[in-house]
Design a protein around this motif. Sequence first.
Motif, PDB file in Angstrom:
ATOM      1  N   MET A   1       0.819  -1.192   0.000  1.00 25.79           N
ATOM      2  CA  MET A   1       0.000   0.000   0.000  1.00 25.79           C
ATOM      3  C   MET A   1       0.862   1.256   0.000  1.00 25.79           C
ATOM      4  SD  MET A   1      -3.069   0.916   2.568  1.00 25.79           S
ATOM      5  CE  MET A   1      -2.642   2.181   3.709  1.00 25.79           C
ATOM      6  N   GLN A   2       2.110   1.151   0.343  1.00 28.88           N
ATOM      7  CA  GLN A   2       2.972   2.326   0.425  1.00 28.88           C
ATOM      8  C   GLN A   2       3.674   2.651  -0.881  1.00 28.88           C
ATOM      9  OE1 GLN A   2       3.163   4.422   3.111  1.00 28.88           O
ATOM     10  NE2 GLN A   2       1.480   3.185   3.863  1.00 28.88           N
ATOM     11  N   LYS A   3       3.484   1.860  -1.921  1.00 30.07           N
ATOM     12  CA  LYS A   3       4.114   2.109  -3.217  1.00 30.07           C
ATOM     13  C   LYS A   3       3.036   2.411  -4.248  1.00 30.07           C
ATOM     14  CE  LYS A   3       8.249   0.978  -1.831  1.00 30.07           C
ATOM     15  NZ  LYS A   3       9.317   1.920  -1.703  1.00 30.07           N
ATOM     16  N   GLU A   4       3.351   3.306  -5.180  1.00 30.25           N
ATOM     17  CA  GLU A   4       2.402   3.612  -6.243  1.00 30.25           C
ATOM     18  C   GLU A   4       2.516   2.524  -7.299  1.00 30.25           C
ATOM     19  OE1 GLU A   4       0.749   7.493  -8.498  1.00 30.25           O
ATOM     20  OE2 GLU A   4       2.918   7.360  -8.308  1.00 30.25           O
ATOM     21  N   ILE A   5       1.419   1.869  -7.572  1.00 29.91           N
ATOM     22  CA  ILE A   5       1.413   0.732  -8.483  1.00 29.91           C
ATOM     23  C   ILE A   5       0.607   1.097  -9.722  1.00 29.91           C
ATOM     24  CG2 ILE A   5       0.715  -1.671  -8.770  1.00 29.91           C
ATOM     25  CD1 ILE A   5       0.867  -1.898  -5.687  1.00 29.91           C
ATOM     26  N   PRO A  29       1.459   8.675   0.652  1.00 28.09           N
ATOM     27  CA  PRO A  29       2.127   9.828   0.041  1.00 28.09           C
ATOM     28  C   PRO A  29       1.593  10.122  -1.364  1.00 28.09           C
ATOM     29  CG  PRO A  29       3.570   7.918  -0.029  1.00 28.09           C
ATOM     30  CD  PRO A  29       2.336   7.504   0.745  1.00 28.09           C
ATOM     31  N   TYR A  30       0.686   9.307  -1.841  1.00 26.05           N
ATOM     32  CA  TYR A  30       0.121   9.461  -3.182  1.00 26.05           C
ATOM     33  C   TYR A  30      -1.358   9.804  -3.092  1.00 26.05           C
ATOM     34  CZ  TYR A  30       4.293   6.713  -3.885  1.00 26.05           C
ATOM     35  OH  TYR A  30       5.579   6.271  -3.848  1.00 26.05           O
ATOM     36  N   ALA A  31      -1.846  10.534  -4.069  1.00 24.42           N
ATOM     37  CA  ALA A  31      -3.275  10.843  -4.110  1.00 24.42           C
ATOM     38  C   ALA A  31      -3.654  11.098  -5.558  1.00 24.42           C
ATOM     39  CB  ALA A  31      -3.601  12.057  -3.242  1.00 24.42           C
ATOM     40  N   SER A  46     -19.696  11.551   1.255  1.00 23.43           N
ATOM     41  CA  SER A  46     -18.703  11.690   2.324  1.00 23.43           C
ATOM     42  C   SER A  46     -17.320  11.325   1.817  1.00 23.43           C
ATOM     43  CB  SER A  46     -19.055  10.802   3.517  1.00 23.43           C
ATOM     44  OG  SER A  46     -20.189  11.285   4.172  1.00 23.43           O
ATOM     45  N   CYS A  47     -17.225  10.233   1.082  1.00 25.28           N
ATOM     46  CA  CYS A  47     -15.937   9.813   0.524  1.00 25.28           C
ATOM     47  C   CYS A  47     -15.412  10.852  -0.463  1.00 25.28           C
ATOM     48  CB  CYS A  47     -16.060   8.449  -0.150  1.00 25.28           C
ATOM     49  SG  CYS A  47     -16.265   7.107   1.037  1.00 25.28           S
ATOM     50  N   TYR A  48     -16.292  11.376  -1.285  1.00 24.71           N
ATOM     51  CA  TYR A  48     -15.884  12.418  -2.233  1.00 24.71           C
ATOM     52  C   TYR A  48     -15.293  13.623  -1.495  1.00 24.71           C
ATOM     53  CZ  TYR A  48     -16.086  16.265  -5.497  1.00 24.71           C
ATOM     54  OH  TYR A  48     -15.751  17.359  -6.252  1.00 24.71           O
ATOM     55  N   CYS A  49     -15.940  14.030  -0.425  1.00 23.10           N
ATOM     56  CA  CYS A  49     -15.487  15.209   0.326  1.00 23.10           C
ATOM     57  C   CYS A  49     -14.229  14.938   1.140  1.00 23.10           C
ATOM     58  CB  CYS A  49     -16.600  15.694   1.252  1.00 23.10           C
ATOM     59  SG  CYS A  49     -18.018  16.388   0.379  1.00 23.10           S
ATOM     60  N   LEU A  50     -14.055  13.730   1.647  1.00 21.97           N
ATOM     61  CA  LEU A  50     -12.986  13.454   2.597  1.00 21.97           C
ATOM     62  C   LEU A  50     -11.731  12.832   1.999  1.00 21.97           C
ATOM     63  CD1 LEU A  50     -15.204  12.067   5.502  1.00 21.97           C
ATOM     64  CD2 LEU A  50     -14.162  14.340   5.326  1.00 21.97           C
ATOM     65  N   LEU A  51     -11.862  12.091   0.903  1.00 21.46           N
ATOM     66  CA  LEU A  51     -10.689  11.452   0.306  1.00 21.46           C
ATOM     67  C   LEU A  51      -9.847  12.479  -0.446  1.00 21.46           C
ATOM     68  CD1 LEU A  51     -12.289   8.128  -0.965  1.00 21.46           C
ATOM     69  CD2 LEU A  51     -10.507   8.349   0.789  1.00 21.46           C
ATOM     70  N   ASP A  52      -8.538  12.339  -0.356  1.00 19.34           N
ATOM     71  CA  ASP A  52      -7.624  13.292  -0.984  1.00 19.34           C
ATOM     72  C   ASP A  52      -7.402  13.046  -2.476  1.00 19.34           C
ATOM     73  OD1 ASP A  52      -7.299  14.602   1.396  1.00 19.34           O
ATOM     74  OD2 ASP A  52      -5.389  13.638   1.888  1.00 19.34           O
ATOM     75  N   VAL A  74      -1.763  14.498  -6.821  1.00 21.30           N
ATOM     76  CA  VAL A  74      -1.222  15.438  -5.850  1.00 21.30           C
ATOM     77  C   VAL A  74      -0.202  14.709  -4.979  1.00 21.30           C
ATOM     78  CG1 VAL A  74      -3.202  16.998  -5.816  1.00 21.30           C
ATOM     79  CG2 VAL A  74      -3.174  15.056  -4.285  1.00 21.30           C
ATOM     80  N   ARG A  75       0.506  15.473  -4.219  1.00 23.06           N
ATOM     81  CA  ARG A  75       1.613  14.956  -3.413  1.00 23.06           C
ATOM     82  C   ARG A  75       2.606  14.262  -4.347  1.00 23.06           C
ATOM     83  NH1 ARG A  75      -2.727  13.939   0.557  1.00 23.06           N
ATOM     84  NH2 ARG A  75      -2.695  11.708   0.246  1.00 23.06           N
ATOM     85  N   GLN A  76       2.956  13.005  -4.098  1.00 20.84           N
ATOM     86  CA  GLN A  76       3.959  12.328  -4.925  1.00 20.84           C
ATOM     87  C   GLN A  76       3.364  11.666  -6.172  1.00 20.84           C
ATOM     88  OE1 GLN A  76       6.687   9.817  -2.709  1.00 20.84           O
ATOM     89  NE2 GLN A  76       6.553  11.165  -0.942  1.00 20.84           N
ATOM     90  N   SER A  77       2.095  11.888  -6.439  1.00 22.56           N
ATOM     91  CA  SER A  77       1.463  11.279  -7.617  1.00 22.56           C
ATOM     92  C   SER A  77       1.571  12.134  -8.868  1.00 22.56           C
ATOM     93  CB  SER A  77      -0.021  11.010  -7.348  1.00 22.56           C
ATOM     94  OG  SER A  77      -0.168   9.913  -6.509  1.00 22.56           O
ATOM     95  N   GLY A  78       2.155  13.285  -8.791  1.00 25.10           N
ATOM     96  CA  GLY A  78       2.292  14.067 -10.010  1.00 25.10           C
ATOM     97  C   GLY A  78       2.231  15.542  -9.748  1.00 25.10           C
TER      98      GLY A  78
END
Length: 105
Positions: A1-5, A29-31, A46-52, A74-78
Motif C-alpha cells: 500500500m505504500q508504493k504507487e502501483i 504519500p500518493y493521491a 462523504s468519501c468524495y469530500c474526505l478522500l484526498d 497530488v503529493r507524490q502522484s504528479g
Amino acid sequence: MQKEIFGPVVCVYPYDELSQAVEIANALPYAFQAAVFTRSLDTAMSCYCLLDGTAIMVNENSLFRIDAMPFAGVRQSGLGVGGIPHTMRDMQTEKMMVWRSDALA
C-alpha cells in the motif's frame, strides 16, 4: 500500500468506521484516484469530500477514464493536471522577441 502501483491491483483492509478507512487511504504519500463501492449516496458524498484523491469513482474502479477527462495527481502522484486541453497548453512555449532596428524607427 505504500508504493504507487500502475496496474490492476486492489489493497483491501478491514475497518469499523468510514473515518478509519478514509484516514488509512489519506495516509499515503500518493493521491491520484480513489474508488468507493456503496449503495448509499451519503457514503459516496462523504468519501468524495474526505478522500484526498483528485478523482473519486463511485461504483467504478479507478482505472476508468475517457480521453476528454482531465486527470491529476497530488503529493507524490504528479504535478499539474493532464488531459487533452491541459497537455496542449503545457506543451506550448511562449516566447518574446525584442527588436532594435533602424528600419523600424
